[in-house]
Design a protein around this motif. Structure first.
Motif, PDB file in Angstrom:
ATOM      1  N   LYS A 260       0.834  -1.203   0.000  1.00 45.18           N
ATOM      2  CA  LYS A 260       0.000   0.000   0.000  1.00 45.18           C
ATOM      3  C   LYS A 260       0.869   1.254   0.000  1.00 45.18           C
ATOM      4  O   LYS A 260       0.551   2.241  -0.675  1.00 45.18           O
ATOM      5  CB  LYS A 260      -0.929   0.009   1.218  1.00 45.18           C
ATOM      6  N   SER A 261       1.969   1.215   0.745  1.00 47.99           N
ATOM      7  CA  SER A 261       2.900   2.357   0.781  1.00 47.99           C
ATOM      8  C   SER A 261       3.499   2.628  -0.594  1.00 47.99           C
ATOM      9  O   SER A 261       3.731   3.777  -0.971  1.00 47.99           O
ATOM     10  CB  SER A 261       4.015   2.094   1.790  1.00 47.99           C
ATOM     11  N   LEU A 262       3.731   1.538  -1.352  1.00 48.61           N
ATOM     12  CA  LEU A 262       4.311   1.660  -2.699  1.00 48.61           C
ATOM     13  C   LEU A 262       3.235   1.802  -3.781  1.00 48.61           C
ATOM     14  O   LEU A 262       3.549   1.844  -4.968  1.00 48.61           O
ATOM     15  CB  LEU A 262       5.175   0.431  -3.001  1.00 48.61           C
ATOM     16  N   LYS A 263       1.959   1.830  -3.349  1.00 46.50           N
ATOM     17  CA  LYS A 263       0.807   1.964  -4.249  1.00 46.50           C
ATOM     18  C   LYS A 263       0.725   0.812  -5.258  1.00 46.50           C
ATOM     19  O   LYS A 263       0.400   1.006  -6.430  1.00 46.50           O
ATOM     20  CB  LYS A 263       0.842   3.309  -4.978  1.00 46.50           C
ATOM     21  N   ILE A 264       1.029  -0.392  -4.775  1.00 51.25           N
ATOM     22  CA  ILE A 264       0.879  -1.601  -5.589  1.00 51.25           C
ATOM     23  C   ILE A 264      -0.480  -2.211  -5.274  1.00 51.25           C
ATOM     24  O   ILE A 264      -0.761  -2.548  -4.127  1.00 51.25           O
ATOM     25  CB  ILE A 264       2.000  -2.624  -5.292  1.00 51.25           C
ATOM     26  N   VAL A 265      -1.333  -2.347  -6.261  1.00 55.57           N
ATOM     27  CA  VAL A 265      -2.682  -2.862  -6.040  1.00 55.57           C
ATOM     28  C   VAL A 265      -2.864  -4.274  -6.594  1.00 55.57           C
ATOM     29  O   VAL A 265      -3.886  -4.906  -6.379  1.00 55.57           O
ATOM     30  CB  VAL A 265      -3.745  -1.920  -6.657  1.00 55.57           C
ATOM     31  N   SER A 266      -1.880  -4.773  -7.295  1.00 56.26           N
ATOM     32  CA  SER A 266      -1.994  -6.101  -7.900  1.00 56.26           C
ATOM     33  C   SER A 266      -1.905  -7.194  -6.840  1.00 56.26           C
ATOM     34  O   SER A 266      -1.184  -7.071  -5.839  1.00 56.26           O
ATOM     35  CB  SER A 266      -0.886  -6.305  -8.936  1.00 56.26           C
ATOM     36  N   ARG A 267      -2.635  -8.306  -7.064  1.00 54.32           N
ATOM     37  CA  ARG A 267      -2.560  -9.463  -6.181  1.00 54.32           C
ATOM     38  C   ARG A 267      -1.714 -10.573  -6.799  1.00 54.32           C
ATOM     39  O   ARG A 267      -1.737 -11.706  -6.357  1.00 54.32           O
ATOM     40  CB  ARG A 267      -3.971  -9.986  -5.866  1.00 54.32           C
ATOM     41  N   LYS A 268      -0.948 -10.230  -7.837  1.00 57.41           N
ATOM     42  CA  LYS A 268      -0.112 -11.237  -8.489  1.00 57.41           C
ATOM     43  C   LYS A 268       1.075 -11.595  -7.593  1.00 57.41           C
ATOM     44  O   LYS A 268       1.456 -10.834  -6.720  1.00 57.41           O
ATOM     45  CB  LYS A 268       0.409 -10.698  -9.836  1.00 57.41           C
ATOM     46  N   TYR A 269       1.655 -12.757  -7.853  1.00 52.05           N
ATOM     47  CA  TYR A 269       2.864 -13.142  -7.157  1.00 52.05           C
ATOM     48  C   TYR A 269       3.983 -12.167  -7.535  1.00 52.05           C
ATOM     49  O   TYR A 269       3.968 -11.609  -8.649  1.00 52.05           O
ATOM     50  CB  TYR A 269       3.266 -14.566  -7.534  1.00 52.05           C
ATOM     51  N   PRO A 270       4.982 -11.936  -6.665  1.00 55.70           N
ATOM     52  CA  PRO A 270       6.015 -10.923  -6.943  1.00 55.70           C
ATOM     53  C   PRO A 270       6.727 -11.111  -8.265  1.00 55.70           C
ATOM     54  O   PRO A 270       7.079 -10.138  -8.930  1.00 55.70           O
ATOM     55  CB  PRO A 270       6.990 -11.120  -5.757  1.00 55.70           C
ATOM     56  N   TRP A 271       6.959 -12.388  -8.666  1.00 58.68           N
ATOM     57  CA  TRP A 271       7.685 -12.607  -9.918  1.00 58.68           C
ATOM     58  C   TRP A 271       6.833 -12.386 -11.165  1.00 58.68           C
ATOM     59  O   TRP A 271       7.324 -12.444 -12.271  1.00 58.68           O
ATOM     60  CB  TRP A 271       8.262 -14.034  -9.945  1.00 58.68           C
TER      61      TRP A 271
END
Length: 311
Positions: free
Chosen positions: A298-309
């Motif tokens: 949330k701090s980085l404004k990432i909204v995806s639920r995908k795996y990191p890779w």
């Protein structure tokens, strides 16, 4: 050994440790300042527990060994030697009793998920066949298994966040831990989604008492049609079949996504573990590690639920 500052600042555990220190400061735990000061702070012990989750370390002896070999991690949290495995055991037990749930609640508050729509479900946690405390249960996909269950209430409106949870033996039916409803009340949910296991008059009565709504899949049991249902179960069956009921119920699948991520990325299910207390400890720190990662996203404004890779 001299470790470059950029190697420390760019390390994921440096960011995780900063989050732990920040939340611990907000909690403002009253540490006992009388007598000899502690060799290791609570923040350092918590960081070590999260380290164990990220690297799938299930033994405290192994955790001590791996941390002692990781010079960067020791530099990040400010220790020269890892705590002894017996120290880990004693300190983690105290943290889980007095501090864990406070930090957990603060992290949820910082993430601030929308809680008007929630889902509840249980997932199977298989254990060692030599575990004398484990019980036999039946899962939807696994069939009969031996182990435990994680019962979880999850916010599914925007971010998938586990709000409250309970760990039981596998022979406890999904709708038995009704205490989760009372614990969820502080988040003021409007609608709770559940599968057919929660199609129970008792649950509808509790939800009505708590001023919440419950939408479940239809459990026909031995009935031939929903016309034989009474009270709230009949109203639920009618609403479940309506277009808006079908649309709302689709959001329940998000809790299955959460269980998939927890088992895939955090090794939530571990048959190597035996004993309900060991499993409870493992599950608690898996959920804490997940919340910390969601806070970072949330701090980085990432909204995806995908795996990191796959990002």
């Amino acid at each position: 050994m001299i470790i470059p500052s950029n190697l420390i600042s760019e390390n994921d555990f440096s960011k995780i440790f900063n989050i732990i220190k920040k939340q611990y400061k907000v909690l403002n735990s009253n540490e006992n300042k009388n007598g000899r000061p502690k060799k290791f702070t609570d923040q350092q012990i918590i960081a070590c527990a999260i380290y164990g989750v990220h690297y799938s370390i299930f033994s405290l002896r192994e955790l001590e060994y791996k941390i002692n070999r990781d010079l960067v991690f020791k530099e990040i949290i400010g220790i020269t030697n890892a705590p002894d495995y017996s120290t880990f055991s004693i300190r983690l037990k105290k943290i889980e009793q007095h501090i864990y749930y406070g930090i957990y609640a603060i992290l949820i508050e910082c993430i601030n998920p929308k809680t008007r729509l929630c889902a509840i479900d249980a997932t199977a946690l298989r254990s060692s066949r030599f575990d004398s405390e484990a019980k036999k249960g039946k899962g939807t996909r696994l069939g009969f298994f031996t182990g435990y269950k994680l019962h979880c209430m999850v916010a599914v409106t925007d971010i998938i966040i586990p709000l409250v949870f309970d760990i039981t033996t596998a022979n406890v039916y999904d709708n038995q831990p009704s205490s989760l409803l009372y614990e969820t009340k502080i988040y003021n949910p409007f609608l709770i989604l559940g599968d057919a296991a929660y199609d129970s008059e008792e649950w509808f009565k509790i939800c009505e008492k708590l001023d919440m709504n419950l939408l479940t899949d239809i459990n026909m049991r031995k009935a031939k049609s929903i016309e034989s249902f009474n009270g709230q179960r009949y109203k639920n069956a009618l609403f479940r079949k309506s277009p808006i009921g079908k649309k709302l119920y689709k959001s329940r699948l998000k809790i299955e996504q959460l269980f998939s991520v927890l088992k895939g990325l955090y090794n939530l299910e571990n048959p190597r573990l035996y004993g309900i207390n060991r499993y409870k400890r493992h599950v608690k720190w898996c959920l804490m590690a997940y919340l910390i990662d969601e806070y970072r996203k949330k701090s980085l404004k990432i909204v995806s639920r995908k795996y990191p890779w796959n990002l």
